[in-house]
Structures are given as structure tokens and as C-alpha cells.
Design an enzyme around this catalytic site. Structure first.
Site, PDB file in Angstrom:
ATOM      1  N   CYS A 108       0.834  -1.202   0.000  1.00  0.00           N
ATOM      2  CA  CYS A 108       0.000   0.000   0.000  1.00  0.00           C
ATOM      3  C   CYS A 108       0.869   1.252   0.000  1.00  0.00           C
ATOM      4  O   CYS A 108       1.689   1.446   0.895  1.00  0.00           O
ATOM      5  CB  CYS A 108      -0.929   0.020   1.207  1.00  0.00           C
ATOM      6  N   GLY A 145      -1.398  -5.164 -11.685  1.00  0.00           N
ATOM      7  CA  GLY A 145      -1.141  -3.829 -12.215  1.00  0.00           C
ATOM      8  C   GLY A 145      -1.504  -3.728 -13.680  1.00  0.00           C
ATOM      9  O   GLY A 145      -0.905  -4.393 -14.525  1.00  0.00           O
TER      10      GLY A 145
END
Length: 329
Positions: free
Chosen positions: A103, A206
Site C-alpha cells: 500500500c 497492475g
């Protein structure tokens, strides 16, 4: 070859739903599971919050039988607190535990948790070992390429975390410095997958936002599976579309208006059942734009949906949308 995490069989090339703060709650996970997600995770949960018994953190431990296999994801900066949080989360009976070392947001990374641990691999290894030792469940990790372009150290991270007992690793193809900007770079992910020392599943994450990209990158980067995040928001059909494309090389037709409305309605019902009408309706508002993205002249309906205070009013607006657009389709 099936992908295994501990004794969990995920099939040949699993598609995972990423843990997303304020998004990956049980109502959202339900519609993703229905549309082909092979494994899912809770929103990330603060170890401090679990230990303090904070209501918001506790509620995130809610998991349901239909969601399995499911992992609980935790984050924190204190090794003892992570150990304790692991023991608490294990009692909620998930299928695995996941640690967030990816994160990038300030509230997490600047408190020494999430991606900031990429700056202190020794501490990351010690923390991971403490979590592995605190549970009988398989432990997995999600991380990034490194803190910034000059410190892409995930190759070392992968080896050292495997050595202390993690059972799978998901790598987001960006550095912490990139946040969610720029393009995800999967070349390092491929190198890790090719490393003869690595024998745990490696998942790429991603920018997977279409069936073609999923198929191309599956071949190009050789990963064991993919984790999908933002592309699934308001579009849980991404999972089934990718699977169909893998099987046939052809595109599945996108969801009809009726399907969009049905899934949106299911999501709303689940949200209200889980959180009560007030919070359930409020938290659903962030999803309407995504569910009806790309539909012409939808702005007025979206404004009305976002302002509707009751389930009945939302249902009425959805019925109106159905009547107006289904005719056009």
C-alpha cells in the site's frame, strides 16, 4: 498444472480479486465471485485496529462461506502487533493470511507500514516470520517492485520471504513512488518467476484491464496467475471475459443493460443487508458510475442514483433505466 497455495487448489491460471480499501467488502466480493474470481481478499485491516477491537477493523473480518477461498489481509508497522493481529484474524477462519507490503498511501506508508517496509527488508522478513509462526494457515504477501526507481529490491524480497515460509507472492508492477501513475512494469516480475530458487506461485498485478492484455501478459511474463483490482470496480464481468478469451481466443459480449442493472441491484441488496440501509446506500454510491460507464446520456440518472436516500427510490430509478435503455438495445 494447478496452482496450489498450501492445500488450496486454485486451478490452472487463477484470477484473483485485489484487496482494495473501501471497495473489496463482502457485497462487492459477492458479485466478483459470481462472475469468476477464483480467490479474493478482504480489504486490508490495520493490525492496530484489530488489537484495539475497533469496530471498523472487526467488521472487515466478516467472511462468508460462498467466498472461499478467501484471505484476510493485514498491515502494520509493529512486529508484535502483527503477530497478535494474525492470531485474532485466524479465529475468523479464512483460508489464508495475507500481508500488505504494497500500500503506497501516506497514512499507511508514512506510518512505517505497507510499502514503507520495502525500505527495511530485514524488518519485513522478521515481521513475515512472526506472522507465519502465529498461524496454521498459509501466509501470502502482496508487495511492489521497490520504494522507488533506485531501490527495486523485490527480487531479494521474494527469495527472503520464501525462505521464512510464505506460500505465494503477488507483485504490483510499480514502485511506491509511482503510486498508481505511469505504466506497470512486469519485467522484474518475470525475472522473479524465472529465478530457479523460487518455487512458490508468483502472481502479477497492475494494469490488467482487458482480456487481450491478460492473454498477452500471461504468455510474455510467465506468471502463475493475475490479480485484478481497479478494472473490476463496477465491472465484475472482467473475470469471466478474461477466462472466456483464454479458452476460445474470442471476446465474450459485454453485459447487457439488464445484466448491469441486475448486478448493481444485487450489490445494493447485499450492501444493505450487511451494513444496514443508511450505510449500505451511502457506500453503494461510489459504484453507480462504474456500473453504467460508457452508456450514453447517463449523467442525469447517475446524479439521481447518488442522491436517492432509500432502497425503494434506487430501485425505481433502476427500473426506469431498464425501461428506457432496454428498449434502445
Amino acid at each position: 498444472m494447478s496452482v496450489q497455495i498450501g492445500n488450496i487448489d486454485l486451478g490452472e491460471f487463477p484470477l484473483l480479486l485485489a484487496p482494495m480499501e473501501d471497495v473489496s467488502d463482502p457485497p462487492f466480493r459477492y458479485v466478483c465471485k459470481q462472475n469468476g474470481a477464483d480467490m479474493m481478499y478482504t480489504e486490508f485491516i490495520s493490525s492496530e485496529g484489530l488489537i484495539r477491537d475497533a469496530a471498523k477493523s472487526r467488521q472487515k473480518l466478516d467472511i462468508f462461506e460462498y467466498e472461499r477461498p478467501i484471505g484476510i489481509q493485514i498491515f502494520g508497522s509493529d512486529i508484535d502487533h502483527m503477530r497478535e493481529a494474525t492470531e485474532i484474524a485466524t479465529q475468523a477462519n479464512p483460508d489464508l493470511m495475507d500481508i500488505n507490503y504494497g500500500c503506497p498511501v501516506k497514512q499507511v506508508a508514512c506510518r512505517g507500514a505497507g510499502a514503507s517496509l520495502l525500505q527495511d527488508i530485514d524488518k519485513m522478513v522478521a515481521m513475515t516470520k512472526a506472522v507465519v509462526n502465529a498461524t496454521h494457515l498459509p501466509v501470502t504477501v502482496k508487495t511492489r517492485l521497490g520504494w522507488d526507481d533506485t531501490t527495486k529490491n523485490v527480487y531479494e524480497v521474494a527469495e527472503r520471504l520464501q525462505d521464512v515460509g510464505i506460500k505465494a507472492l503477488t507483485i504490483h508492477g510499480r514502485t511506491r513512488a509511482q503510486m498508481y501513475k505511469g505504466v506497470a512494469d512486469w519485467t522484474l516480475i518475470r525475472e522473479i518467476k524465472k529465478n530457479p530458487r523460487i518455487n512458490i506461485p508468483i502472481f502479477g498485478n497492475g494494469d490488467i484491464d482487458s482480456p487481450e492484455k491478460a492473454a498477452d501478459w500471461r504468455l510474455e511474463y510467465g506468471v502463475d496467475g493475475m490479480m485484478i483490482g481497479r478494472a473490476a470496480i463496477g465491472y465484475p464481468w472482467i473475470f469471466r471475459e478474461i477466462k472466456h478469451y483464454f479458452k476460445t481466443g474470442e471476446h465474450l459480449e459485454g453485459p447487457t443493460i439488464a445484466e448491469r442493472i441486475n448486478v448493481c441491484r444485487t450489490h445494493l441488496q447485499r450492501s444493505v443487508e450487511w451494513k444496514g440501509p443508511k450505510t449500505g446506500i451511502f457506500e453503494m454510491r461510489r459504484h453507480y458510475a462504474s456500473y453504467f460507464k460508457g452508456i450514453e446520456n447517463f449523467k442525469e440518472y447517475r446524479m439521481r442514483l447518488v442522491q436517492a436516500p432509500t432502497v425503494d427510490e434506487v430501485e425505481d430509478i433502476l427500473a426506469e433505466v431498464h425501461d428506457n435503455y432496454a428498449v434502445m438495445a
